[in-house]
Write a protein that holds these residues in place. Sequence first.
Motif, PDB file in Angstrom:
ATOM      1  N   LYS A   4       1.550   6.830  -6.723  1.00 16.55           N
ATOM      2  CA  LYS A   4       0.439   7.715  -7.058  1.00 16.55           C
ATOM      3  C   LYS A   4       0.830   9.177  -6.858  1.00 16.55           C
ATOM      4  O   LYS A   4       0.560  10.034  -7.715  1.00 16.55           O
ATOM      5  CB  LYS A   4      -0.776   7.364  -6.202  1.00 16.55           C
ATOM      6  CG  LYS A   4      -1.998   8.229  -6.469  1.00 16.55           C
ATOM      7  CD  LYS A   4      -3.161   7.839  -5.569  1.00 16.55           C
ATOM      8  CE  LYS A   4      -4.367   8.744  -5.810  1.00 16.55           C
ATOM      9  NZ  LYS A   4      -5.495   8.401  -4.894  1.00 16.55           N
ATOM     10  N   GLU A   5       1.486   9.461  -5.723  1.00 16.85           N
ATOM     11  CA  GLU A   5       1.897  10.836  -5.444  1.00 16.85           C
ATOM     12  C   GLU A   5       2.942  11.308  -6.458  1.00 16.85           C
ATOM     13  O   GLU A   5       2.940  12.467  -6.868  1.00 16.85           O
ATOM     14  CB  GLU A   5       2.456  10.927  -4.029  1.00 16.85           C
ATOM     15  CG  GLU A   5       1.397  10.717  -2.953  1.00 16.85           C
ATOM     16  CD  GLU A   5       1.983  10.726  -1.558  1.00 16.85           C
ATOM     17  OE1 GLU A   5       3.237  10.805  -1.437  1.00 16.85           O
ATOM     18  OE2 GLU A   5       1.209  10.660  -0.583  1.00 16.85           O
ATOM     19  N   LYS A  37       0.831  -1.201   0.000  1.00 19.12           N
ATOM     20  CA  LYS A  37       0.000   0.000   0.000  1.00 19.12           C
ATOM     21  C   LYS A  37       0.868   1.254   0.000  1.00 19.12           C
ATOM     22  O   LYS A  37       0.554   2.238  -0.684  1.00 19.12           O
ATOM     23  CB  LYS A  37      -0.928  -0.006   1.218  1.00 19.12           C
ATOM     24  CG  LYS A  37      -2.012  -1.073   1.175  1.00 19.12           C
ATOM     25  CD  LYS A  37      -2.871  -1.014   2.418  1.00 19.12           C
ATOM     26  CE  LYS A  37      -3.959  -2.082   2.384  1.00 19.12           C
ATOM     27  NZ  LYS A  37      -4.796  -2.061   3.616  1.00 19.12           N
ATOM     28  N   THR A  38       1.964   1.223   0.782  1.00 26.07           N
ATOM     29  CA  THR A  38       2.851   2.386   0.846  1.00 26.07           C
ATOM     30  C   THR A  38       3.490   2.672  -0.506  1.00 26.07           C
ATOM     31  O   THR A  38       3.571   3.823  -0.942  1.00 26.07           O
ATOM     32  CB  THR A  38       3.946   2.148   1.900  1.00 26.07           C
ATOM     33  OG1 THR A  38       3.336   1.880   3.172  1.00 26.07           O
ATOM     34  CG2 THR A  38       4.856   3.363   2.012  1.00 26.07           C
ATOM     35  N   GLN A  60       0.917   4.130  -2.865  1.00 24.10           N
ATOM     36  CA  GLN A  60       0.640   5.529  -2.555  1.00 24.10           C
ATOM     37  C   GLN A  60       1.781   6.429  -3.028  1.00 24.10           C
ATOM     38  O   GLN A  60       1.546   7.531  -3.551  1.00 24.10           O
ATOM     39  CB  GLN A  60       0.441   5.686  -1.037  1.00 24.10           C
ATOM     40  CG  GLN A  60       0.109   7.104  -0.586  1.00 24.10           C
ATOM     41  CD  GLN A  60      -1.222   7.589  -1.135  1.00 24.10           C
ATOM     42  OE1 GLN A  60      -2.103   6.794  -1.443  1.00 24.10           O
ATOM     43  NE2 GLN A  60      -1.393   8.896  -1.232  1.00 24.10           N
TER      44      GLN A  60
END
Length: 552
Positions: free
Chosen positions: A310-311, A303-304, A307
């Motif tokens: 995505k950022e 998940k990290t 994310q």
Amino acid sequence: MGDSCLCRLSLLLLLQLPTWASTGQFRVIGPSEPIVAVLGGDAMLPCYVFPATNVRNMELRWFRTTLEESVFVYRNQRERKDEQMAEYAGRTSRKDEQMAEYAGRTSVDFLAHGEAAVNIHDIRVSDSGTYTCFFKTGSFFEEANLELKVAGVGSAPQVYIQGPEEDGVRVVCAASGWFPKPQVQWRDVSGKKILAFSEAHTQDAEELFSVEATLVVRDSSVGNVTCSILNPILGQERAAAIFIPEPFFPQASPWKPAFAVSLTVMGLLLFGAGCFLHREHSAKLQILQERKQKRLEKEEDKKTKEQALKEKDELQAELGQRKAAYLAAWRKAQLYADWRKEQFQARSVILDPGSAHASIDLSPGKTSLTWKDSSGSEIWSVLGLEGITSGRWYWEVRIRNGDHSEWTVGICREDVERTGWYIESLGKGFWVVRWGKHGYFTDGKCDTGFPVKQECCRVGVFLDYSEGDVSFYDMAEGSHIFSLPQASFSGTLFPYFSFKSGCGSLELPASLNNSSLEETLRPSGKGLISGSAVDDVAPGADFPLLSGSPEL
């Protein structure tokens, strides 16, 4: 039992066929008998429609009490894990092949025949109960209920002699890890049932049952007694026997000390066996906990990373939008010095020794100079060796120890007056910015100063000869310092440098390298100083991504 169940289902479907055919709809059929699953194993929950209809494009859902308590959801020809209960995450799958064995089919495309099944892995006690399979097409839906019974066989019973009891001997039978509540039965050597003296059941945190049953044996001739633990759902039992020597009975034993010693030895043996079993059980639990922790850490890392990616994509997209907007109207924008440099040609400035004040020391390469504190009676200045008559140019000036002195950088006409004490103003042919103890100034007037947080150690000078534009940038911060009013140039212009007080050094780098693009991406307005706009349009008025400072 499975064949008779299917026969009854088939007969029921045949009886209902006229009604369903007339309505053009379907019925959802599930198993009529409860489904039995073993703890830690898998359980299959099958359902199918009648008449046989292709359900591939239907919504299929298995849930507990309400639709929101979903165990498995299939819609738009794929599994919808976002609607699944957390306790079933990673423990369910659609098992068409196993469902085919249940239905007695050999076809591979079971959804096309109206058949589907969900497999629940790693069965827990909490999985026991009623489930509903739900099939929906358009606004029409049907459902059927299924019952899942969970069972587990625990440890083998441990039987030991606890001690004398009135006129007999107390025997204890203990076992753990059973579900549901097990049944305990005592028997003598001939298989005859013996009523227990007492029986106690407890449940642990995983809802598994432990049982402890006691028996008082008063007949010294009974010999062996057997304790059996039965799972009422699976019909499986585990048993253990113990031999009770006749001397252990109080009324028949003249050797009570021997009984006490034997009982102590047996107790120690049983205690050792219990410690061993407990250690083995604890080791298994620890291994399971470590696997679970690793799985959770792996999911968290995934998940990290997602994310972070995505950022990163969002930042790159924003950066692309800003640069595209900047390039569309870079003359009006006063942000991003590195992007502005792409529109200008880098210039390596060589200082002209013939134009230098006598108190200025030039380096052998004529790309740097030093000055000492002046008396304040005149301005020390020097020009670039080569003049500029056209084009867009920029060069960088690096000042050391400049915060303790008063210096000026910019451009000037070839014929300006540079002797004694003179005014560096637009009217005199100077397009400069000056640093003093009160900050930056321009046009040779004290009232034209504008505030900055600190003195700049790297000043970028940008000259657009044809447009009459001169701008100054803080190259260390990538921010705008000041833009002079638009002028109309003619003749030759020269890079200009002067000093009025203090001491320090100045360097003109031979090669100009762009800093990283991310350093220029700052929030709108941060580190910007007031300046004039081009074509009387406020910077960023029509370009919100390129907002600049207000006009001075």
